[in-house]
Design an enzyme around this catalytic site. Structure first.
Site, short mmCIF file in Angstrom:
data_model
loop_
_atom_site.label_atom_id
_atom_site.label_comp_id
_atom_site.label_asym_id
_atom_site.label_seq_id
_atom_site.Cartn_x
_atom_site.Cartn_y
_atom_site.Cartn_z
N GLU A 407 -22.47 8.62 35.78
CA GLU A 407 -21.83 9.81 35.20
C GLU A 407 -22.75 11.02 35.15
O GLU A 407 -22.33 12.14 35.47
CB GLU A 407 -21.32 9.48 33.79
CG GLU A 407 -20.09 8.61 33.74
CD GLU A 407 -20.38 7.12 33.90
OE1 GLU A 407 -19.43 6.33 33.99
OE2 GLU A 407 -21.59 6.75 33.94
N PHE A 430 -13.06 6.78 31.66
CA PHE A 430 -12.62 6.86 30.27
C PHE A 430 -13.51 7.89 29.58
O PHE A 430 -14.70 7.99 29.88
CB PHE A 430 -12.73 5.51 29.56
CG PHE A 430 -11.78 4.47 30.08
CD1 PHE A 430 -10.52 4.30 29.52
CD2 PHE A 430 -12.15 3.66 31.16
CE1 PHE A 430 -9.65 3.35 30.01
CE2 PHE A 430 -11.28 2.70 31.65
CZ PHE A 430 -10.01 2.55 31.08
N HIS A 474 -13.16 2.12 24.94
CA HIS A 474 -12.16 2.73 25.83
C HIS A 474 -11.10 3.50 25.05
O HIS A 474 -10.00 3.73 25.54
CB HIS A 474 -11.48 1.66 26.69
CG HIS A 474 -12.39 0.93 27.62
ND1 HIS A 474 -13.22 -0.08 27.19
CD2 HIS A 474 -12.61 1.07 28.94
CE1 HIS A 474 -13.91 -0.54 28.23
NE2 HIS A 474 -13.55 0.15 29.30
#
Length: 668
Positions: A407, A430, A474
């Site tokens: 990320e 997510f 999540h």
């Protein structure tokens, strides 16, 4: 000794086929930053500058690399790479102004030293979190690859920075995508005071390239001819055959991390060894011995450079301090965005929330040829929520890119694309996973325009929210992490029509936007959505229902929770405000409603402490206190992690308490 390089102290210079002009130019380009540094060290002792990060003894690397690249190829340097800036012929007084925090500097007093970039000279400076710039280079290189312009990007890090995750993410991204980028490691012996043998346990840092399938080379970093020749050869090859290369330059830091640190931790014999390998003195000796340069020329050139340094220093020093202009400070947080309304078509069709987002992305991709989408599993698989399903067939693998699980690296890559004049949409699989990309969002993207007037044209899509039994990792709705960071915009729609129009605007906007999409709404909410391309303004709330009893302020899933309660209790006449965007916030609509009803309840799915409801409540008290007929009520989820079990999750969510709190406030 284990600290001392096994290479001989004597430097061997091989001119090959290079003409005298190039050989002399390399010396002059090293001499200039050395003389500037010597001046800075004097000024530091005199208290005329506040801080200095010295690159004395490492000039050959910055100069050699910069000389080997074309002027319009991007370089991402670090503190000890003054030679990059001077070799790109930035006027000295502008550098001095930058270091003194003056207006002619590149950050106008908003940042110091080498924490700046400049499109004019194709340089992107570092931030103190060293690692992210590695993947910024990946983004710039990716832009070059897509433009097919045969350009190379070079990025610097120190041996200490190679321990950061961003370094490894960047190498992996560059390798997987065959990006034309040269990774330059200045192995200078110490990370502040920590010697290399306490930083890594491999013989050479260049060996790390093998694990990523990247060519790697070890270069004598104090030999400017070796640096120039190797980088020139590799750059020419990479322009023809795009690929990443990892270079380890063996050198040494002969001054402290910064001058206040000193060098007492360095063994004396180690310091003396590297003094004998001084890149400037050794190269000057070579030039003179080979009758390519003379002592007289050297003295004249040194005097000329010193005179220019003094002239430019005086010019910068006499420059007035930066004017304090409150409006300018506030206005420069964001890149100017000239929003032009594109009205929706009268032709509509029913779409689910998830389909509206997909449609918004699709029409934006069709309109903006420079837009790229990146994320995990978004290509052939279509993403875990199938929002980009079929996009590869329409737009191709170059523009719809599966990414490794990294990320931080991908956010930084998106920023690099923006620097190279492109747009990027990054999908977090997510919203919870954005924590792994937090640093580049809040320290690169958010501060970019304020620091050096560089837009960060990146949208980060954030599938978020509870209510679907997904558990602690999540289910978070973490907008509060970002709404307080100046420079970011935060969008959080509740309806398909809004989601499509606001997503299009977010992509048009040159500023970084966090775009939250509630997963529980994806396939449960339907609405007539206009066909084709249209946009909606950021910072404008929507009044869903009007009434005079109470103001309900909410967003995302909270809008639908409120609608459920109001549908049951038709006698409640409420203003229901869907914020839609949290930053910028529609203060005007909120205050107008409060002044009309006198009672306010703010509903958020996020946990209570530190959420946006707290700031809205404070703003109302400060702006509308005399209109209130009751205390402001905040309703939020529990201050716990989000549980998996349905009963526990129902208890956690603010939805379970909203109706009671609403009725209690109405009776106040």
């Amino acid at each position: 000794m284990e600290h001392i390089s096994e290479q001989k102290a004597e430097l061997y210079f091989d001119r090959k086929e290079y003409d005298t002009n190039i050989l002399v130019s390399l010396y002059q380009k090293m001499l200039k930053p050395r003389l500037i540094e010597e001046k800075m060290l004097v000024l530091l002792r005199q208290g005329k500058i506040s801080k200095w990060f010295s690159g004395i003894g490492q000039e050959a690397i910055a100069v050699g690399v910069t000389a080997a690249l074309e002027p319009d190829e991007f370089i991402l340097p670090m503190h000890r790479n003054l030679g990059v800036f001077t070799s790109r012929n930035i006027e000295m007084y502008r550098l001095f102004s930058q270091w003194q925090g003056k207006n002619n500097g590149f950050t106008k007093g908003r940042d110091r030293s080498f924490h700046f970039g400049t499109q004019e000279f194709n340089i992107v400076g570092m931030i103190s979190h060293l690692g992210p710039q590695m993947a910024v280079a990946c983004g710039i290189a990716l832009g070059n690859l897509l433009k097919k312009n045969n350009k190379v990007t070079a990025v610097f890090t120190g041996e200490g920075g190679t321990s950061e995750g961003d370094f490894h993410e960047a190498l992996n991204i560059a390798s997987v995508w065959n990006l034309p980028v040269i990774f330059c490691i200045e192995n200078n012996g110490y990370g502040l005071s920590t010697p290399t043998y306490e930083q890594y346990h491999c013989e050479n840092l260049a060996d790390r390239g093998k694990g990523y399938g990247i060519e790697s080379f070890i270069i004598e970093g104090n030999n400017v001819l070796e640096v120039y020749d190797k980088v020139s050869t590799l750059a020419a090859s990479i322009r023809k055959q795009p690929r990443p290369v990892l270079l380890e330059f063996k050198t040494f830091r002969r001054r402290g991390h910064e001058e206040a640190s000193g060098t007492k931790y360095v063994p004396e014999d180690l310091m003396k060894f590297w003094e004998t390998k001084d890149p400037i003195e050794n190269y000057k000796k070579y030039l003179i011995e080979n009758h390519l340069w003379s002592e007289e020329q050297d003295a004249a050139t040194t005097l000329e450079i010193k005179n220019k340094i003094n002239l430019h220093w005086n010019k910068a020093n006499n420059e007035p301090a930066v004017d304090v202009d409150l409006d300018k400070e506030k206005n420069d947080v964001y890149t100017n965005f000239d929003y032009k309304e594109i009205k929706p078509s009268l032709s509509t069709y029913e779409l689910r929330f998830v389909d509206a987002i997909s449609d918004g992305l699709k029409v934006a991709m069709e309109k903006h040829d420079d837009l790229m989408i990146m994320g995990q599993d978004i290509a052939e698989y279509g993403g875990v929520f199938k929002i980009t399903e079929g996009f590869v067939n329409i737009f191709g693998k170059e523009r719809v890119r599966n990414t490794p699980i990294c990320e931080s690296g991908i956010v930084s890559t998106g920023y690099g694309l923006s620097i190279n004049g492109m747009k990027a949409v990054v999908e977090m699989q997510f919203a919870d996973f954005v924590s792994s990309g937090f640093n580049p969002i809040v320290n690169l993207l958010a501060k970019s325009n304020y620091r050096w007037e560089q837009s960060a044209n990146v949208v980060i899509r954030m599938p978020c929210g509870a209510g679907v039994g997904a558990g602690p990792f999540h289910s978070q709705t973490n907008e509060a992490w970002f709404i307080k960071t100046p420079g970011l915009k935060v969008v959080y729609p509740a309806f398909p029509k809004d989601a499509k129009g606001l997503l299009i605007t977010a992509i048009e906007d040159p500023n970084p936007v966090l775009f939250f999409e509630h997963k529980a709404l994806y396939r449960s909410i339907r609405q007539e959505v206009p066909d084709g391309y249209y946009n909606l303004p950021l910072g404008q709330a929507s009044v869903i229902r009007e009434g005079s009893d109470i103001s309900i302020i909410t967003y995302g899933a909270g809008v639908h929770w409120a609608l459920e309660v109001l549908k049951k209790m038709e006698d409640i006449q409420a203003d229901l405000i869907d914020l839609r965007t949290l930053q910028p916030l529609d203060v005007e609509t909120i205050c107008a409603s409060v002044k009309k009803t006198g009672k306010v309840i703010i509903l958020q799915e996020d946990s209570l402490f530190g959420g946006i409801a707290s700031d809205i409540s404070a703003m109302i008290v400060e702006s509308c206190f005399e209109y209130l007929d009751a205390p402001i009520k905040r309703v939020a989820s529990l201050d716990t992690p989000i549980p998996f079990d349905q009963n526990l999750e129902n208890q956690y969510l603010a939805k379970s308490r909203f109706e009671k709190e609403l009725l209690d406030l109405l009776e106040y």
